[in-house]
Write a protein that holds these residues in place. Structure first.
Motif, PDB file in Angstrom:
ATOM      1  N   GLN A 267      -5.456  -6.288   4.289  1.00  0.00           N
ATOM      2  CA  GLN A 267      -5.900  -6.675   3.127  1.00  0.00           C
ATOM      3  C   GLN A 267      -4.669  -7.168   2.213  1.00  0.00           C
ATOM      4  O   GLN A 267      -4.797  -7.460   0.818  1.00  0.00           O
ATOM      5  CB  GLN A 267      -6.586  -5.670   2.230  1.00  0.00           C
TER       6      GLN A 267
ATOM      7  N   GLU B 146      -2.480  -5.458  -3.461  1.00  0.00           N
ATOM      8  CA  GLU B 146      -1.536  -5.042  -2.487  1.00  0.00           C
ATOM      9  C   GLU B 146      -0.659  -6.321  -1.675  1.00  0.00           C
ATOM     10  O   GLU B 146      -1.423  -7.451  -1.516  1.00  0.00           O
ATOM     11  CB  GLU B 146      -1.963  -4.346  -1.417  1.00  0.00           C
TER      12      GLU B 146
ATOM     13  N   CYS C 260       0.672  -1.121  -0.017  1.00  0.00           N
ATOM     14  CA  CYS C 260       0.041  -0.054  -0.156  1.00  0.00           C
ATOM     15  C   CYS C 260       0.856   1.291   0.104  1.00  0.00           C
ATOM     16  O   CYS C 260       0.729   2.113  -0.781  1.00  0.00           O
ATOM     17  CB  CYS C 260      -0.972   0.073   1.181  1.00  0.00           C
TER      18      CYS C 260
ATOM     19  N   ASP D  23      -3.231  -0.876   5.443  1.00  0.00           N
ATOM     20  CA  ASP D  23      -3.836  -1.601   4.804  1.00  0.00           C
ATOM     21  C   ASP D  23      -3.114  -3.008   5.075  1.00  0.00           C
ATOM     22  O   ASP D  23      -3.310  -3.988   3.915  1.00  0.00           O
ATOM     23  CB  ASP D  23      -3.851  -1.434   3.331  1.00  0.00           C
TER      24      ASP D  23
ATOM     25  N   HIS E 239      -8.505  -2.989  -2.281  1.00  0.00           N
ATOM     26  CA  HIS E 239      -9.503  -2.089  -1.732  1.00  0.00           C
ATOM     27  C   HIS E 239     -10.898  -2.310  -1.760  1.00  0.00           C
ATOM     28  O   HIS E 239     -11.570  -1.749  -1.115  1.00  0.00           O
ATOM     29  CB  HIS E 239      -9.033  -0.609  -2.364  1.00  0.00           C
TER      30      HIS E 239
HETATM   31 MN    MN Z   1      -3.992   0.710   0.506  1.00  0.00          MN
END
Ligand code: MN
Ligand code: PEP
Length: 338
Positions: A312, A298, A102, A309, A272
């Protein structure tokens, strides 16, 4: 309005039509196709319809474009646009696998991520140096230092770099380091930024705003293309709905809807969209199956300690297996991984 030239129309005939369009204060955008040339005329509708363009030599027909976007429409450019990023192609049968953390955090983190995505055969590397964060207290990115680390990763791996610009004042510096300049979802309607990006000679990755319609996304792209930069890649990254199981709701239908309406390539951001590691692979495969021209995903060497982030982000050690699964489906669907 769109002027379709006859097959074999000469450069002189094309130039003449352009002159006639410009004489009434409209702008002319020429698109050379494989067989025919199309000239998009943008300006006052009354003045344009009063022009007897059909009578000009070499003109096959004149078509009114009723949609609010014109230069990004399929009518204006019937074949897929292919964006070339240092030899990596996006669109027209070439699929781009873009991966990275990210945000850029440390030299070690970025080198580890770059090595992993390169070894797994990714097409480009992502990483944010200027981060749009919901909280002003959250990590905002390393700025220029982050861009330098991305450039070092590119030097080592040869992978083109995708990174975000948030503020028109940072455009010069981001332009100096990036190969693809990302406009984040929150900036999709930053019209000054879009117009400025229309004047740079680098491809733009334009993400759909969380509450933007597809038409609004295409209008945002039109801002960039209108200024002269035709290299725009669109990105579906999930929209805000009533659903709470995922961070956003991936609007997978946006992929074919946009491809029918526009010639620009469309990629999907499963990270995202989902906000969840366990959904990244299934949503990526859904993107490929829906006909997307790429994914941007990512991955982080140590998601548990990521500054942004982590939940994720695919661990880099799992990235090669992920890339294999995506590649298999890309090849099966008849595309090539760029
Ligand atoms: Mn991100
Ligand atoms: C990102 O790509 O890091 C990002 C912030 O994405 P989005 O603008 O889609 O939220």
């Amino acid at each position: 309005m769109m002027v379709v030239m006859q097959e074999g129309a000469t450069e002189e005939q094309i130039a003449h039509v352009v002159t006639r369009i410009e004489e009434v204060g409209a702008s002319a955008h020429v698109s050379h196709g494989e067989r025919v040339t199309i000239i998009g005329a943008i300006g006052d509708r009354e003045e344009l319809t009063a022009l007897p363009i059909e009578a000009c030599p070499g003109v096959a027909r004149v078509v009114a474009i009723l949609k609010p976007y014109k230069l990004v429409s399929r009518e204006f450019h019937p074949t897929d646009s292919v964006i070339d990023v240092r030899g990596r192609k996006v669109g027209g049968g070439s699929f781009a696998l873009i991966a990275g953390p990210c945000s850029v955090e440390t030299p070690d983190q970025i080198v580890a991520a770059a090595r992993a995505v390169s070894a797994a055969g990714a097409s480009m590397m992502r990483g944010g140096a200027f981060k749009p964060r919901t909280s002003p207290y959250a990590f905002q990115g390393l700025g220029l230092d982050g861009l330098k680390l991305l450039a070092a990763a590119r030097d080592e791996t040869g992978l083109p770099i995708v990174t975000e610009v948030m503020d028109p004042r940072d455009l010069d510096i981001v332009h100096e380091y990036a190969d693809v300049i990302q406009v984040g979802a929150r900036n999709m309607q930053n019209f000054q930024l879009l117009a400025d990006l229309g004047k740079v000679g680098k491809p733009v990755l334009l993400k759909r705003g969380p509450s933007a319609t597809i038409e609004e996304l295409l209008m945002a792209a039109e801002y960039i293309v209108k200024e002269g930069n035709r290299d725009v890649i669109l990105c579906e990254r999930g929209i805000r709905t009533f659903e709470t199981a995922t961070r956003n709701t991936l609007d997978i239908s946006a992929v074919p809807v946009i491809q029918l309406a526009s010639h620009l390539p469309v990629i999907v951001d499963p990270s995202h969209s989902a906000g969840r590691l366990d959904l990244v692979l299934p949503l990526s495969l859904a993107a490929v199956a829906a006909g997307a021209d790429g994914v941007i995903v990512e991955t982080h060497p140590n998601p548990e300690h990521a500054l942004c982030d982590g939940p994720q982000s695919l661990p880099t050690e799992a990235f090669a297996e992920y890339a294999d699964r995506v590649r298999d489906l890309v090849l099966w669907s008849g595309k090539t991984l760029s």
